[in-house]
Design a protein around this motif. Structure first.
Motif, PDB file in Angstrom:
ATOM      1  N   GLU A 104      25.575   4.848   0.787  1.00 51.59           N
ATOM      2  CA  GLU A 104      25.959   3.448   1.432  1.00 51.59           C
ATOM      3  C   GLU A 104      27.435   3.286   1.542  1.00 51.59           C
ATOM      4  O   GLU A 104      28.214   3.622   0.487  1.00 51.59           O
ATOM      5  CB  GLU A 104      25.297   2.388   0.719  1.00 51.59           C
ATOM      6  N   VAL A 105      27.825   2.988   2.410  1.00 53.65           N
ATOM      7  CA  VAL A 105      29.205   2.849   2.701  1.00 53.65           C
ATOM      8  C   VAL A 105      29.968   1.406   2.845  1.00 53.65           C
ATOM      9  O   VAL A 105      29.448   0.740   3.549  1.00 53.65           O
ATOM     10  CB  VAL A 105      29.884   3.464   4.026  1.00 53.65           C
ATOM     11  N   VAL A 106      30.614   0.872   1.670  1.00 53.88           N
ATOM     12  CA  VAL A 106      31.247  -0.234   1.301  1.00 53.88           C
ATOM     13  C   VAL A 106      32.806  -0.292   1.589  1.00 53.88           C
ATOM     14  O   VAL A 106      33.297   0.566   1.243  1.00 53.88           O
ATOM     15  CB  VAL A 106      30.837  -0.907   0.182  1.00 53.88           C
ATOM     16  N   VAL A 107      33.357  -1.200   2.319  1.00 53.45           N
ATOM     17  CA  VAL A 107      34.911  -1.473   2.453  1.00 53.45           C
ATOM     18  C   VAL A 107      35.268  -2.509   1.869  1.00 53.45           C
ATOM     19  O   VAL A 107      35.013  -3.541   2.051  1.00 53.45           O
ATOM     20  CB  VAL A 107      35.114  -1.148   3.986  1.00 53.45           C
ATOM     21  N   ARG A 108      36.229  -2.214   0.739  1.00 51.05           N
ATOM     22  CA  ARG A 108      36.588  -3.421   0.208  1.00 51.05           C
ATOM     23  C   ARG A 108      38.013  -3.771   0.995  1.00 51.05           C
ATOM     24  O   ARG A 108      38.944  -3.154   1.027  1.00 51.05           O
ATOM     25  CB  ARG A 108      37.250  -3.014  -1.263  1.00 51.05           C
ATOM     26  N   ILE A 109      37.868  -5.117   1.587  1.00 47.70           N
ATOM     27  CA  ILE A 109      39.151  -5.482   2.424  1.00 47.70           C
ATOM     28  C   ILE A 109      39.880  -6.252   1.564  1.00 47.70           C
ATOM     29  O   ILE A 109      39.746  -6.438   0.596  1.00 47.70           O
ATOM     30  CB  ILE A 109      38.308  -6.330   3.714  1.00 47.70           C
ATOM     31  N   ASN A 110      41.192  -6.676   2.311  1.00 47.15           N
ATOM     32  CA  ASN A 110      42.171  -7.460   1.558  1.00 47.15           C
ATOM     33  C   ASN A 110      41.691  -8.650   1.818  1.00 47.15           C
ATOM     34  O   ASN A 110      40.996  -9.271   2.624  1.00 47.15           O
ATOM     35  CB  ASN A 110      43.428  -7.244   2.201  1.00 47.15           C
ATOM     36  N   PRO A 111      42.277  -9.743   0.942  1.00 45.14           N
ATOM     37  CA  PRO A 111      41.818 -11.149   0.918  1.00 45.14           C
ATOM     38  C   PRO A 111      42.312 -11.617   2.284  1.00 45.14           C
ATOM     39  O   PRO A 111      43.496 -11.376   2.769  1.00 45.14           O
ATOM     40  CB  PRO A 111      42.754 -11.678  -0.094  1.00 45.14           C
ATOM     41  N   LEU A 112      41.561 -12.475   2.881  1.00 49.42           N
ATOM     42  CA  LEU A 112      41.865 -13.325   4.092  1.00 49.42           C
ATOM     43  C   LEU A 112      43.084 -13.924   4.229  1.00 49.42           C
ATOM     44  O   LEU A 112      43.479 -14.256   5.405  1.00 49.42           O
ATOM     45  CB  LEU A 112      40.480 -14.104   4.721  1.00 49.42           C
ATOM     46  N   ASP A 113      43.367 -14.244   3.120  1.00 48.86           N
ATOM     47  CA  ASP A 113      44.879 -15.106   3.156  1.00 48.86           C
ATOM     48  C   ASP A 113      45.968 -14.356   2.882  1.00 48.86           C
ATOM     49  O   ASP A 113      47.159 -14.854   2.827  1.00 48.86           O
ATOM     50  CB  ASP A 113      44.614 -16.147   1.732  1.00 48.86           C
ATOM     51  N   THR A 114      45.934 -13.128   3.049  1.00 44.91           N
ATOM     52  CA  THR A 114      46.860 -12.124   3.198  1.00 44.91           C
ATOM     53  C   THR A 114      46.925 -11.868   4.817  1.00 44.91           C
ATOM     54  O   THR A 114      46.284 -11.802   5.487  1.00 44.91           O
ATOM     55  CB  THR A 114      46.750 -10.856   2.305  1.00 44.91           C
ATOM     56  N   GLU A 115      48.187 -11.062   5.050  1.00 47.09           N
ATOM     57  CA  GLU A 115      48.590 -10.610   6.517  1.00 47.09           C
ATOM     58  C   GLU A 115      47.549  -9.407   6.777  1.00 47.09           C
ATOM     59  O   GLU A 115      47.400  -9.139   8.020  1.00 47.09           O
ATOM     60  CB  GLU A 115      49.874 -10.187   6.619  1.00 47.09           C
ATOM     61  N   PHE A 116      46.731  -8.805   5.870  1.00 49.11           N
ATOM     62  CA  PHE A 116      46.060  -7.628   6.299  1.00 49.11           C
ATOM     63  C   PHE A 116      44.538  -7.952   6.268  1.00 49.11           C
ATOM     64  O   PHE A 116      43.830  -7.288   7.006  1.00 49.11           O
ATOM     65  CB  PHE A 116      46.082  -6.609   4.997  1.00 49.11           C
ATOM     66  N   GLY A 117      43.835  -9.119   5.622  1.00 43.82           N
ATOM     67  CA  GLY A 117      42.449  -9.460   5.609  1.00 43.82           C
ATOM     68  C   GLY A 117      41.706  -9.387   6.980  1.00 43.82           C
ATOM     69  O   GLY A 117      40.887  -8.567   7.190  1.00 43.82           O
ATOM     70  N   ALA A 118      42.189 -10.122   7.889  1.00 42.56           N
ATOM     71  CA  ALA A 118      41.619 -10.388   9.187  1.00 42.56           C
ATOM     72  C   ALA A 118      41.617  -8.976   9.920  1.00 42.56           C
ATOM     73  O   ALA A 118      40.535  -8.836  10.550  1.00 42.56           O
ATOM     74  CB  ALA A 118      42.404 -11.447   9.729  1.00 42.56           C
ATOM     75  N   ALA A 119      42.590  -8.298   9.693  1.00 45.18           N
ATOM     76  CA  ALA A 119      42.724  -6.971  10.618  1.00 45.18           C
ATOM     77  C   ALA A 119      41.967  -5.877   9.891  1.00 45.18           C
ATOM     78  O   ALA A 119      41.020  -5.130  10.590  1.00 45.18           O
ATOM     79  CB  ALA A 119      44.105  -6.551  10.415  1.00 45.18           C
ATOM     80  N   ASP A 120      41.668  -6.140   8.641  1.00 43.47           N
ATOM     81  CA  ASP A 120      40.709  -5.190   7.910  1.00 43.47           C
ATOM     82  C   ASP A 120      39.337  -5.482   8.369  1.00 43.47           C
ATOM     83  O   ASP A 120      38.417  -4.595   8.671  1.00 43.47           O
ATOM     84  CB  ASP A 120      40.765  -5.424   6.387  1.00 43.47           C
TER      85      ASP A 120
END
Length: 291
Positions: A63-79
């Motif tokens: 199973e492939v899971v990706v830990r994203i950055n928090p949405l309140d950072t500049e990276f989260g939404a792009a992740d």
């Protein structure tokens, strides 16, 4: 049949060699990490690297899971936007809260429509690592039908609580119990926090057994060497399987005699014991321990 998540192995998203080897290390799930394992200057390049790995490497056995950055950072939404378009099995949402889960789920709804993916095919796992998250687990799970599990982040939680994290883990007893109980009630997986001493196999076994005894269904790992120990703890023993078989055999005999409750080895056997025996045998079959 519910996915087995006995072990979830964190892999840094900025390490090409580890991404290439991730699928063959024996974990039930791999967590390709874009958050803590990646420095601020490498966030964008790690996102591209993980995207290309999912597109080009064979992860069909894990199973492939990706830990994203928090949405309140500049990276989260792009992740979320980039990762969802290569359709990992799930996203791991850090600092999980009800609003954040709803926001990620809404983004996934739109991306799945745009890409022609089946609705709801990308799942969510909530990383609970704050006091607020711990006290709102029910709301977090109920925020989206995509949520299939909760992973307890012991290091960040104890930091948020302002208490010392110890190898013995007594300070997270309440947190483990709460996560396990609510996840069981809402029928999602409860994944325990990693054991951070990668050289202490005995300590890992004890820590995993403690988590299992409280109702955790799996454990996160930070080193491939930890997987075998975790799996051994979460597998039924030969004695467990033998006893389960005896319970069901005795149940069949009792039913012939019209008994709903019966005795085995001097102990009463009723529905909860029978259900536990059935669950044990089903797990044994899935793991290839019995036919």
């Amino acid at each position: 049949m519910q996915k087995l998540r006995r072990s979830m192995l964190f892999m840094p998203g900025n390490n090409p060699g580890m991404l290439q080897d991730a699928a063959i290390l024996g974990a039930d799930s791999i967590i390709l990490d874009l958050e803590d394992a990646v420095s601020l200057t490498e966030k964008d390049s790690a996102r591209i690297l993980v995207r290309e790995a999912i597109k080009s490497l064979d992860y069909s056995e894990v199973e492939v899971v990706v830990r994203i950055n928090p949405l309140d950072t500049e990276f989260g939404a792009a992740d979320v936007d980039v990762m969802a378009r290569v359709k990992p099995d799930a996203l791991l949402v850090p600092k999980a809260a009800e609003d954040g889960i709803r926001q990620v789920a809404a983004m996934l709804d739109g991306i799945e429509r745009e890409e022609g993916f089946a609705a709801g095919s990308i799942k969510l796992i909530a990383l609970v690592e704050t006091a607020w998250g711990l006290e709102s687990i029910s709301q977090i799970i109920k925020a989206s039908q995509r949520v299939v599990g909760v992973l307890l982040g012991g290091e960040d939680l104890t930091s948020d609580l302002g208490i010392k994290r110890t190898k013995e883990g007594e300070e997270i007893f309440y947190a483990r119990s709460r996560v396990a109980t609510i996840c069981k009630a809402l029928k999602v997986d409860a994944i325990d926090t990693p054991f951070t001493d990668t050289n202490d196999c005995e300590g890992l076994a004890l820590d995993t057994a403690k988590a299992k005894s409280l109702g955790m269904t799996g454990k996160a790992a930070i080193n491939p060497r930890q997987i075998e120990v975790i799996h051994s703890v979460f597998a039924p023993t030969e004695a467990d399987l033998r006893y389960a078989l005896r319970v069901l055999a005795a149940k069949n005999e009792a039913e012939k005699e019209g008994k709903g409750v019966f005795s085995l080895d001097g102990k009463m056997v009723d529905a909860p014991v029978i259900n536990r025996a059935i669950t044990t045998l089903e797990l044994g079959q899935r793991l290839g321990l019995i036919e």
